[in-house]
Design a protein around this motif. Structure first.
Motif, PDB file in Angstrom:
ATOM      1  N   CYS A 604       0.838  -1.213   0.000  1.00 19.52           N
ATOM      2  CA  CYS A 604       0.000   0.000   0.000  1.00 19.52           C
ATOM      3  C   CYS A 604       0.867   1.256   0.000  1.00 19.52           C
ATOM      4  CB  CYS A 604      -0.922   0.003   1.210  1.00 19.52           C
ATOM      5  SG  CYS A 604      -2.279  -1.180   1.138  1.00 19.52           S
ATOM      6  N   LEU A 605       1.907   1.270   0.825  1.00 18.97           N
ATOM      7  CA  LEU A 605       2.776   2.443   0.921  1.00 18.97           C
ATOM      8  C   LEU A 605       3.574   2.656  -0.364  1.00 18.97           C
ATOM      9  CD1 LEU A 605       3.951   1.883   4.594  1.00 18.97           C
ATOM     10  CD2 LEU A 605       2.577   3.804   3.765  1.00 18.97           C
ATOM     11  N   ALA A 662       9.042   0.510   9.136  1.00 21.45           N
ATOM     12  CA  ALA A 662       9.182   1.892   9.614  1.00 21.45           C
ATOM     13  C   ALA A 662       9.924   2.745   8.599  1.00 21.45           C
ATOM     14  CB  ALA A 662       9.909   1.906  10.961  1.00 21.45           C
ATOM     15  N   HIS A 663      10.908   2.151   7.937  1.00 25.40           N
ATOM     16  CA  HIS A 663      11.663   2.879   6.917  1.00 25.40           C
ATOM     17  C   HIS A 663      10.767   3.225   5.728  1.00 25.40           C
ATOM     18  CE1 HIS A 663      15.107   4.184   4.584  1.00 25.40           C
ATOM     19  NE2 HIS A 663      14.779   3.334   3.611  1.00 25.40           N
ATOM     20  N   ILE A 664       9.917   2.280   5.297  1.00 24.66           N
ATOM     21  CA  ILE A 664       8.999   2.542   4.175  1.00 24.66           C
ATOM     22  C   ILE A 664       7.983   3.610   4.557  1.00 24.66           C
ATOM     23  CG2 ILE A 664       7.232   1.511   2.684  1.00 24.66           C
ATOM     24  CD1 ILE A 664       8.708  -1.157   2.972  1.00 24.66           C
ATOM     25  N   VAL A 665       7.463   3.530   5.802  1.00 25.14           N
ATOM     26  CA  VAL A 665       6.518   4.543   6.281  1.00 25.14           C
ATOM     27  C   VAL A 665       7.167   5.918   6.264  1.00 25.14           C
ATOM     28  CG1 VAL A 665       5.218   5.357   8.287  1.00 25.14           C
ATOM     29  CG2 VAL A 665       5.187   2.927   7.705  1.00 25.14           C
ATOM     30  N   THR A 668       7.467   7.296   2.731  1.00 22.30           N
ATOM     31  CA  THR A 668       6.173   7.732   2.195  1.00 22.30           C
ATOM     32  C   THR A 668       5.745   9.048   2.818  1.00 22.30           C
ATOM     33  OG1 THR A 668       5.536   5.404   1.894  1.00 22.30           O
ATOM     34  CG2 THR A 668       3.776   7.045   1.827  1.00 22.30           C
ATOM     35  N   ILE A 669       5.897   9.173   4.135  1.00 16.86           N
ATOM     36  CA  ILE A 669       5.500  10.405   4.821  1.00 16.86           C
ATOM     37  C   ILE A 669       6.329  11.589   4.320  1.00 16.86           C
ATOM     38  CG2 ILE A 669       5.564  11.579   7.062  1.00 16.86           C
ATOM     39  CD1 ILE A 669       4.702   8.925   8.327  1.00 16.86           C
ATOM     40  N   ASN A 670       7.626  11.378   4.132  1.00 15.70           N
ATOM     41  CA  ASN A 670       8.485  12.466   3.624  1.00 15.70           C
ATOM     42  C   ASN A 670       8.111  12.841   2.194  1.00 15.70           C
ATOM     43  OD1 ASN A 670       9.915  12.596   6.012  1.00 15.70           O
ATOM     44  ND2 ASN A 670      11.509  11.167   5.331  1.00 15.70           N
ATOM     45  N   GLU A 699       9.902   9.947  15.365  1.00 18.08           N
ATOM     46  CA  GLU A 699       9.311  10.934  14.466  1.00 18.08           C
ATOM     47  C   GLU A 699       8.220  10.308  13.605  1.00 18.08           C
ATOM     48  OE1 GLU A 699      12.312  12.877  12.223  1.00 18.08           O
ATOM     49  OE2 GLU A 699      13.280  13.803  13.961  1.00 18.08           O
ATOM     50  N   VAL A 700       8.460   9.063  13.191  1.00 17.13           N
ATOM     51  CA  VAL A 700       7.447   8.350  12.415  1.00 17.13           C
ATOM     52  C   VAL A 700       6.197   8.132  13.267  1.00 17.13           C
ATOM     53  CG1 VAL A 700       6.883   6.140  11.319  1.00 17.13           C
ATOM     54  CG2 VAL A 700       9.084   7.233  10.874  1.00 17.13           C
ATOM     55  N   TYR A 701       6.409   7.749  14.524  1.00  9.85           N
ATOM     56  CA  TYR A 701       5.283   7.519  15.437  1.00  9.85           C
ATOM     57  C   TYR A 701       4.461   8.793  15.593  1.00  9.85           C
ATOM     58  CZ  TYR A 701       2.791   6.863  19.858  1.00  9.85           C
ATOM     59  OH  TYR A 701       1.828   6.810  20.828  1.00  9.85           O
TER      60      TYR A 701
END
Length: 905
Positions: A604-605, A662-665, A668-670, A699-701
């Protein structure tokens, strides 16, 4: 000479005509006889005197009673059994008394004027119309239970009569002709008919609004789907079973709970379908409701889902119950949408209207074990109504038997269905063998060999189906003979053979493809279409989804064998036992839940990070992508990617899954950060299920908390049609992309009908979606635009409540009348309790008033009398009031040095 019979006056004739119309409309010989026997006002006075002795605090004014004679005795006697209804009836009488003219003065003044005498007949009819509406209300069975729900609907009809009276008074004071009176008669009838039409339309629209808001799960589609697959000749043995015969007999109260139990795949769902079909075809049963529970919805609230379904099934089949549902929705919206206890109690109240009710719940064992107790307790609570019969279909699980207690009678399906299975196998073989086009002798030999399947099935329809499906995939005579000669031992071995074929008879790429398909089917939040899964597999292999697909539908059965099936283009396991097997040790954990959810979330990401969601894309580029099928996966990925993250087990940190995810998230967020975000909450609520990301990537959290907060709000409140007003509240640019795609997708549908066929191959046959992101039909859609537009009208609720923190401040109502009723309802409790402070009550009366004050959350009224009724008030506050009320009661107990734990059990 014989005396000439006196000619009746026009007044007498008019009244007699009105009386006959009233008795005809009443349509109840017993009540009509009682009404017609009451000939004087003395009868009413006598009834009023009896009531006044019972209710000294109520005073019936003679000037009101003198205006409304015969049926009013019945109204007063019936309504006097419930104080609220008695008061309401008196209020309505007073309003009518004030509106009516002085009959005696007009009769004397216009003695001999035929037009006026006929006009007085209209007033008689107005009075009798009032009686008809009120008496019809009190004839309803169990009217006391839901008086507050039903009375507004009936009392609103009085306003039409009052308007008629006003018009008739104007005519009385003006020059009136017989033509005017004829027009008035026609206008009276027309006004009543128009009112009925308008009320029915408003009620229908409000009911549809509630359907859209609550989104109850109706199981008619599942029923029809199972019926189509069901071997309908099965189940004849059930008619001979004594326990079933007693259960289906409404008059037999000794058999109220029946449990269809059996091993996995015994055909319990088929049997449930046959029973439901039989119950629905019976004209002597007044209510039948059913539910088919599935492993695919295990993470929902199954108890609330089932109770909502039962509630709406009853109301859909019985329009007269709609006011009760509307009342609950408008005045207890939060409880109706979230409280299983509230919905269960409302359902029990409604069930009192039915002489008999049958409920069938299939697949109880597919509900998560931790959820089953509440579901079973809630279902057994329905037994409070002596007219309710319940059928449970499930495996013989210990906890189910425990909560059903000693009240049930059980039927072990797998011990009775051997003949049904033999007939089913013969039916499948007779359809299969002629297609092979072999000689008659060899065909006969194969037919004899297939006779071995039924004994090996050991009561499992599913086993027989899997074996027949496997045989149907073979074409070589040697392979067929070997398959029949070496039949699998039991269901698990049948599944094991399917997996072995995948691993032995296919390439490595095809094996990976099959595993990925099974991961998506087992872990997706909602069922996935073949094209969605195909796009997901393509993204997982690193292909660019913006290039689209060729529209070739994924053949999941060819890839994974008969362990899967396709229904309406959506992919499912043939049985929940197949999913259980894939995650079990018996399959050597062919699938692992955390690994599967990690793979789905990652895909999905990756999709959301692809060019499909590039905010810089032009409208033309997006349109081209739509036609290529580039956006098949968008709605699922945008709506559900975050829900897969909590399902990734902490144990996977050892193998790096959480770190990789977490790295993929983070990427995607960046990549999709919304730099113009306007609505991000400064301090979002923590999410326990996401805590595992806090140590791995703080930061991801933090970013996930903001996204989670927005997605929850988006699901509840927003529509893509007005997306421009809220997409900038999303911390990511994903909502902006989804909104743009929605707008351009609609534009293509409206402007380019020639593209519909190609779009259906990519996106399915239901192209016209609801624009509300929280509506189930946002995903499933409609086949035509008019169908969709009718649905959207029910979402239009422009009349908003201005009370702070009210659910309807955002949601609104479909009409001004509903908003007014809502505001009036919420103004009454406090006014009533504050007025009660001036009254003098005995202790038992005061306790009841205080309990009502607790329910209404009236803190000021309750505060002074806490010590006297602490136990009852605390219990009521825990069940139905606010945290502030509970804190007040605890503080008062503490102030009086009362041990709370000595109060509570």
């Amino acid at each position: 000479m014989a005396a000439t019979a006196p000619v009746p006056s026009p007044l007498i004739t008019a009244f007699e005509t009105a009386r006959q119309e009233f008795l005809h409309d009443f349509r109840d010989d017993d009540y009509a006889q009682k009404v017609s026997q009451l000939a004087s006002i003395d009868d009413v006075y006598d009834a009023a005197e009896v009531i006044q002795k019972k209710q000294a605090e109520s005073r019936v004014k003679q000037e009101i009673l003198s205006l409304i004679w015969a049926p009013i005795k019945l109204l007063l006697i019936v309504s006097s059994t419930y104080m609220k209804s008695f008061t309401k009836v008196l209020d309505a009488m007073a309003e009518f008394g004030a509106a009516l003219p002085h009959f005696k003065a007009y009769a004397l003044l216009f003695d001999g004027n035929e037009a006026i005498q006929r006009l007085l007949g209209l007033f008689f009819r107005d009075i009798l119309d009032f009686h008809l509406i009120a008496l019809n209300f009190f004839r309803r069975k169990h009217w006391r239970v839901l008086f507050e729900s039903f009375w507004p609907k009936y009392s609103s009809k009085f306003q039409i009569i009052l308007k008629n009276i006003a018009q008739h008074r104007i005519m009385m004071d003006s020059e009136v002709t017989l033509a005017h009176i004829s027009d008035a008669y026609a206008a009276r009838v027309s006004a009543q008919e128009r009112f009925e039409r308008d009320q029915e339309h408003e009620e229908r629209m409000e009911f549809q609004n509630i359907m859209n808001s609550v989104s109850p799960k109706l199981y008619d589609t599942q029923l029809e789907r199972i019926k189509q697959r069901c071997f309908m000749q099965a189940g004849k043995w059930l008619e001979q079973d004594q326990d079933f015969s007693e259960w289906q007999d409404p008059s037999n109260q000794s058999a109220r709970v029946l449990w269809l139990m059996g091993i996995p795949g015994a055909g319990k769902s088929f049997l449930s379908t046959i029973i439901i079909d039989k119950l629905q075809s019976r004209s002597d049963l007044s209510a039948v409701a059913f539910a088919f529970l599935s492993y695919h919805s295990r993470d929902d609230n199954p108890t609330l889902r089932v109770l909502h379904s039962f509630l709406f099934q009853l109301v859909l089949d019985n329009k007269a119950l709609r006011p009760a549902l509307l009342h609950a929705y408008e005045n207890s919206h939060r409880k109706l949408t979230s409280s299983s206890d509230f919905v269960g109690d409302l359902l029990i109240d409604l069930l009192k209207y039915f002489p008999d009710s049958y409920f069938v719940v299939d697949g109880v064992d597919e509900v998560a074990e931790k959820e089953r107790p509440l579901l079973l307790i809630s279902l057994m609570k329905l037994q409070k109504c002596p007219n309710v019969k319940l059928l449970i279909s499930a495996r013989a699980e210990h906890d189910i038997g425990y909560f059903l207690g000693s009240q049930y009678k059980g039927i072990q399906v797998h011990k009775h269905n051997s003949q049904d299975i033999s007939d089913y196998i013969d039916h499948r073989v007779n359809n299969w063998l002629p297609k092979l086009d072999w000689d008659a002798e060899y065909t006969s030999e194969l037919r004899m060999l297939t006779k071995k399947i039924a004994p090996k099935s050991k009561g499992m329809f599913l086993y027989a189906r899997l074996v027949c499906d496997s045989l149907g995939r073979l074409s070589d005579p040697g392979d067929i003979e070997e398959e029949i000669t070496n039949l699998p031992d039991g269901l698990n071995e049948a599944y094991d053979r399917i997996l072995k074929r995948i691993s032995q008879d296919t390439s490595t790429l095809e094996q990976e493809r099959a595993r990925a398909i099974l991961q998506w089917v087992s872990c997706s939040i909602v069922p996935m279409s073949r094209n969605e899964i195909q796009t997901a597999l393509s993204v997982a292999r690193g292909k660019d989804p913006f290039r689209g697909s060729k529209g070739l539908l994924l053949d999941v059965v060819r890839s994974c064998g008969p362990i899967l099936e396709v229904i309406d283009d959506y992919v499912f396991f043939v049985h929940f036992s197949a999913k259980e097997y894939l995650f079990s040790s018996q399959s050597l954990q062919y699938l692992k839940d955390s690994e599967a959810n990690s793979a789905v979330a990652s895909t999905c990401l990756k999709y959301l990070s692809s060019d499909c969601c590039n905010i810089e894309l032009s409208d033309e580029a997006i349109k081209e992508g739509i036609l290529r099928g580039a956006y098949v996966l968008l709605d699922y990925a945008a709506s559900y990617w975050l829900e897969h993250l909590p399902r990734v087990s902490v144990s996977h940190t050892k193998s790096g899954y959480l770190e990789d995810l977490a790295h993929i998230v983070e990427n995607t967020i960046n990549l999709r950060e919304n730099e113009t975000c306007e609505g991000s909450c400064s301090d979002p609520a923590p999410v326990v299920s996401l805590k595992r990301f806090e140590e791995e990537a703080p930061e991801v959290y933090e970013a996930l908390l903001h996204v989670n907060s927005f997605l929850r709000k988006r699901w509840r409140e927003y529509s893509l049609d007005d997306g421009e007003s809220w997409v900038n509240e999303d911390p990511l640019t994903i909502s902006t992309t989804q909104w743009r795609v929605h707008v351009l997708f609609e534009e293509i549908l409206c402007s380019s009908p020639s593209n519909h066929a190609a779009m259906k191959r990519q996106y399915g046959s239901r192209l016209f979606k609801c624009n509300r992101l929280g509506c189930p039909l946002f995903r499933t859609g409609f086949e035509s635009k008019p169908e969709r537009d009718r649905h959207l009208r029910s979402h239009n609720r422009p009349y908003k409540c201005d009370r702070p923190n009210c659910d309807f401040a955002q949601m609104g109502f479909g009409s001004q009348a509903r908003l007014t009723a809502h505001l009036r309802y919420h103004e009454k409790p406090t006014e009533g309790f504050m007025a009660a402070r001036t009254e003098s009550y005995e202790d038992d009366e005061l306790e009841l008033v205080l309990l009502d004050a607790v329910k209404a959350n009236d803190l000021d009224f309750v505060r002074d009398d806490v010590p006297r009724f602490r136990k009852a008030l605390l219990f009521e506050a825990v069940k139905s009031s606010s945290l502030a009320m509970l804190e007040l009661l605890l503080q008062e107990c503490d102030r009086e040095q009362i041990n709370v734990w000595g109060v509570l059990p």
